[in-house]
Design a protein around this motif. Structure first.
Motif, PDB file in Angstrom:
ATOM      1  N   VAL A  43       0.851  -1.191   0.000  1.00 46.57           N
ATOM      2  CA  VAL A  43       0.000   0.000   0.000  1.00 46.57           C
ATOM      3  C   VAL A  43       0.885   1.239   0.000  1.00 46.57           C
ATOM      4  O   VAL A  43       1.692   1.430   0.916  1.00 46.57           O
ATOM      5  CB  VAL A  43      -0.935   0.027   1.225  1.00 46.57           C
ATOM      6  CG1 VAL A  43      -1.952   1.158   1.088  1.00 46.57           C
ATOM      7  CG2 VAL A  43      -1.658  -1.311   1.389  1.00 46.57           C
ATOM      8  N   LEU A  44       0.723   2.069  -1.021  1.00 49.89           N
ATOM      9  CA  LEU A  44       1.514   3.296  -1.145  1.00 49.89           C
ATOM     10  C   LEU A  44       0.645   4.506  -0.840  1.00 49.89           C
ATOM     11  O   LEU A  44      -0.508   4.588  -1.292  1.00 49.89           O
ATOM     12  CB  LEU A  44       2.059   3.444  -2.559  1.00 49.89           C
ATOM     13  CG  LEU A  44       3.379   2.747  -2.884  1.00 49.89           C
ATOM     14  CD1 LEU A  44       3.158   1.248  -2.965  1.00 49.89           C
ATOM     15  CD2 LEU A  44       3.933   3.240  -4.202  1.00 49.89           C
ATOM     16  N   GLY A 101       2.438  -4.196   3.607  1.00 47.75           N
ATOM     17  CA  GLY A 101       3.496  -3.192   3.626  1.00 47.75           C
ATOM     18  C   GLY A 101       2.910  -1.813   3.358  1.00 47.75           C
ATOM     19  O   GLY A 101       2.203  -1.618   2.366  1.00 47.75           O
ATOM     20  N   LEU A 102       3.164  -0.870   4.247  1.00 47.04           N
ATOM     21  CA  LEU A 102       2.691   0.510   4.095  1.00 47.04           C
ATOM     22  C   LEU A 102       3.892   1.392   3.782  1.00 47.04           C
ATOM     23  O   LEU A 102       4.854   1.429   4.556  1.00 47.04           O
ATOM     24  CB  LEU A 102       2.005   0.987   5.380  1.00 47.04           C
ATOM     25  CG  LEU A 102       0.879   0.094   5.938  1.00 47.04           C
ATOM     26  CD1 LEU A 102       0.334   0.684   7.244  1.00 47.04           C
ATOM     27  CD2 LEU A 102      -0.244  -0.065   4.919  1.00 47.04           C
ATOM     28  N   ILE A 146      -1.350  -4.548  -5.034  1.00 52.35           N
ATOM     29  CA  ILE A 146      -0.779  -3.199  -4.918  1.00 52.35           C
ATOM     30  C   ILE A 146      -1.900  -2.173  -4.910  1.00 52.35           C
ATOM     31  O   ILE A 146      -2.718  -2.123  -5.841  1.00 52.35           O
ATOM     32  CB  ILE A 146       0.195  -2.906  -6.077  1.00 52.35           C
ATOM     33  CG1 ILE A 146       1.315  -3.961  -6.115  1.00 52.35           C
ATOM     34  CG2 ILE A 146       0.791  -1.502  -5.926  1.00 52.35           C
ATOM     35  CD1 ILE A 146       2.251  -3.819  -7.305  1.00 52.35           C
ATOM     36  N   LEU A 147      -1.941  -1.373  -3.862  1.00 49.86           N
ATOM     37  CA  LEU A 147      -2.912  -0.284  -3.742  1.00 49.86           C
ATOM     38  C   LEU A 147      -2.150   1.027  -3.617  1.00 49.86           C
ATOM     39  O   LEU A 147      -1.171   1.114  -2.864  1.00 49.86           O
ATOM     40  CB  LEU A 147      -3.777  -0.477  -2.498  1.00 49.86           C
ATOM     41  CG  LEU A 147      -4.663  -1.725  -2.462  1.00 49.86           C
ATOM     42  CD1 LEU A 147      -5.243  -1.906  -1.077  1.00 49.86           C
ATOM     43  CD2 LEU A 147      -5.769  -1.607  -3.482  1.00 49.86           C
ATOM     44  N   GLN A 224     -12.035   1.127   3.699  1.00 54.21           N
ATOM     45  CA  GLN A 224     -13.006   0.344   2.935  1.00 54.21           C
ATOM     46  C   GLN A 224     -12.375  -0.191   1.656  1.00 54.21           C
ATOM     47  O   GLN A 224     -12.592  -1.350   1.282  1.00 54.21           O
ATOM     48  CB  GLN A 224     -14.227   1.203   2.589  1.00 54.21           C
ATOM     49  CG  GLN A 224     -15.363   0.449   1.906  1.00 54.21           C
ATOM     50  CD  GLN A 224     -16.018  -0.580   2.802  1.00 54.21           C
ATOM     51  OE1 GLN A 224     -16.291  -0.296   3.965  1.00 54.21           O
ATOM     52  NE2 GLN A 224     -16.249  -1.782   2.269  1.00 54.21           N
ATOM     53  N   ALA A 225     -11.565   0.632   0.987  1.00 51.30           N
ATOM     54  CA  ALA A 225     -10.886   0.190  -0.233  1.00 51.30           C
ATOM     55  C   ALA A 225      -9.912  -0.938   0.068  1.00 51.30           C
ATOM     56  O   ALA A 225      -9.791  -1.899  -0.699  1.00 51.30           O
ATOM     57  CB  ALA A 225     -10.145   1.370  -0.873  1.00 51.30           C
ATOM     58  N   LEU A 226      -9.216  -0.845   1.200  1.00 53.48           N
ATOM     59  CA  LEU A 226      -8.278  -1.884   1.606  1.00 53.48           C
ATOM     60  C   LEU A 226      -9.021  -3.200   1.856  1.00 53.48           C
ATOM     61  O   LEU A 226      -8.591  -4.272   1.405  1.00 53.48           O
ATOM     62  CB  LEU A 226      -7.536  -1.435   2.867  1.00 53.48           C
ATOM     63  CG  LEU A 226      -6.435  -2.353   3.409  1.00 53.48           C
ATOM     64  CD1 LEU A 226      -5.337  -2.570   2.388  1.00 53.48           C
ATOM     65  CD2 LEU A 226      -5.856  -1.758   4.703  1.00 53.48           C
ATOM     66  N   LYS A 227     -10.136  -3.110   2.559  1.00 56.99           N
ATOM     67  CA  LYS A 227     -10.929  -4.313   2.837  1.00 56.99           C
ATOM     68  C   LYS A 227     -11.441  -4.964   1.555  1.00 56.99           C
ATOM     69  O   LYS A 227     -11.309  -6.170   1.351  1.00 56.99           O
ATOM     70  CB  LYS A 227     -12.124  -3.944   3.730  1.00 56.99           C
ATOM     71  CG  LYS A 227     -12.921  -5.142   4.217  1.00 56.99           C
ATOM     72  CD  LYS A 227     -14.358  -4.785   4.534  1.00 56.99           C
ATOM     73  CE  LYS A 227     -15.185  -4.855   3.252  1.00 56.99           C
ATOM     74  NZ  LYS A 227     -16.635  -4.790   3.489  1.00 56.99           N
TER      75      LYS A 227
END
Length: 511
Positions: A43-44, A101-102, A146-147, A224-227
């Motif tokens: 996650v970036l 990973g953030l 990848i987000l 919410q997008a991550l979930k």
């Protein structure tokens, strides 16, 4: 592009408090599922200063289990990092499978800032972004989710946010002189960011623009997008696993039919080598001494100049890689080189992209790294033995070329050797090893089994050379039926490459 993120969207405290318990519970449950999954989540966070990137990362660590989260933020490169290719530090920090990973101020930060401050042209920005696209695609092709979130504020909202942070003694430290400098360049940042997002928002790694003025709204959108993304990716990977298992099962049934006899029997690039060449007696001794002295001198010049060297050794079992490497390293100082023997990946290495274990061994300036087998296992043994899918080994040629290009663009001198022996010579060496007590350990059942696939391996070597012998990282084919000839040719090739890279500096010192 950013107008839709300047609408002033908000969520009330009551609305957020009502949705938070269920969302948090779902994220924790997904995190437990993810621990058993075959992919990492990357996650970036990028965007406007003051738009809530740090706060959002803190919230994710608070709501989820931080033991299974890797958080990384980047500043200016350290001396250790500057001595390696730019992406070394990002590869080093990638989360393993099963973890999140953030990333803050990651691989997008430098290209964006350099363009805003006029250090690069638009063409150079696009080139940097294309490298990022290749990097992210390589990760996604191996299964990574990848987000990418661009946290946005209008110019007016950014000013208000920075002033508000400065007024509070608890948060004043967060606002720096650089933040205000960036604020004064708001339009330039916005323009460069639009180009960045358009160029790098791909299906495998899309950008989501998040309005960052209201903390509860941006938190709800990101969480919410991550979930949703993890839920969907878990389902997709299960489907991919089933398909790959079916393909692998079919391949195992007809393994030898994977490459038709008509194709295997065709002449390969290896068949063009003159395997009758020899180097014996005094001629060998003289040539070895000359090339060893030459290499020792050039290596010392390279060390003074901070020029690193990467040497890749591939070849048939019993082709003499170990003996050749030992002769070569005798010309070097043990403090300045490292031999990396590559075997089957460890559990830690299997949890990462296959190139990760090679990136981590990229040396600092002036060092020599010798890979006894390498990343080419993906297109050799993994291809022939069916340890990866055909899709995976076919795309690996491009991934490998990109990896090596990054190394050589950084100034690393690269030499790649295939040590070739005939099937008859290999058999003779196998039999000889079986008669010598201190060499018996080298001969395994796997060595004998690999002989049965000689034709398949020869075709794989031909394809490997054809697709990865580039001007910046060429293959050198070594006629290794004569061990003496092989050792001298390898040493001479490395010395030639160093001399070409060092140019006049090496020749002046030589006089």
């Amino acid at each position: 592009m950013f107008e839709a993120a300047e609408l002033g969207r908000k969520i009330s405290r009551d609305e957020f408090d009502a949705m938070a318990p269920e969302l948090r519970t779902e994220l924790l449950a997904l995190q437990q599922q993810l621990r058993q999954a075959d992919f990492p989540v990357i996650v970036l966070f990028a965007g406007v200063d003051g738009a809530g990137k740090n706060e959002t990362v803190n919230l994710i660590n608070e709501w989820m289990d931080p033991r299974w989260i890797v958080t990384r933020a980047y500043g200016k490169p350290s001396d250790e990092e500057r001595e390696r290719p730019e992406f070394w530090r990002y590869w080093r920090d990638l989360p393993p499978k099963g973890k999140v990973g953030l990333f803050l101020s990651s691989w997008y930060h430098r290209p964006l800032v350099d363009r805003v401050y006029g250090k690069t042209t638009l063409a150079e920005l696009d080139e940097n972004l294309e490298q990022i696209v290749h990097f992210e695609k390589a990760l996604a092709d191996e299964g990574a989710l990848i987000l990418k979130f661009w946290m946005h504020l209008s110019e007016k909202a950014q000013k208000k946010r920075l002033k508000g942070l400065e007024k509070d003694p608890m948060t004043a430290w967060q606002v720096t002189k650089t933040d205000w400098e960036h604020y004064c360049l708001y339009d330039k940042f916005t323009s460069a960011a639009e180009r960045l997002i358009m160029h790098t928002s791909k299906g495998h790694a899309p950008w989501q623009i998040v309005e960052g003025a209201d903390s509860r709204y941006r938190s709800a959108v990101v969480l919410q997008a991550l979930k949703d993304a993890i839920t969907k990716h878990l389902a997709n990977r299960e489907a991919v696993k089933k398909v790959n298992a079916e393909i692998k099962g079919k391949a195992a049934k007809g393994k030898k039919a994977a490459a038709p006899d008509a194709l295997v029997s065709q002449p390969s690039i290896l068949s063009s080598l003159d395997m009758t060449q020899k180097l014996e007696g005094p001629d060998y001794t003289k040539a070895l001494q000359e090339q060893r002295a030459r290499l020792a001198h050039l290596y010392h010049v390279a060390k003074e100049k901070g020029v690193s060297t990467a040497l890749v050794f591939e070849g048939w079992d019993a082709a003499g890689k170990g003996g050749t490497i030992r002769r070569l390293t005798n010309a070097l100082n043990a403090r300045d080189y490292q031999v990396i023997p590559i075997a089957a990946p460890t559990e830690e290495e299997r949890a990462q992209h296959y190139l990760w274990r090679f990136w981590r061994h990229v040396a600092r300036a002036g060092r020599v790294t010798v890979f006894d087998r390498s990343w080419y296992g993906r297109v050799l043994v993994e291809r022939v033995e069916g340890f990866c899918t055909e899709e995976a080994w076919r795309r690996a040629y491009g991934e490998i070329n990109d990896f090596e290009e990054q190394l050589t663009q950084h100034g690393i001198v690269m030499c790649k050797f295939w040590l070739h022996i005939t099937s008859e010579e290999q058999l003779a060496r196998f039999n000889s090893r079986g008669q010598i007590e201190y060499k018996k350990w080298k001969l395994t059942d796997e060595d004998w089994r690999n002989r049965e696939s000689w034709g398949l391996y020869e075709q794989a070597v031909n394809d490997m050379v054809e697709r990865t012998s580039t001007s910046n990282a060429p293959w050198t084919l070594i006629e290794a039926n004569s061990k003496n000839l092989a050792r001298v040719k390898v040493m001479r090739t490395v010395a030639d490459a160093l001399e070409a890279a060092l140019g006049k500096a090496a020749k002046i010192k030589k006089k």
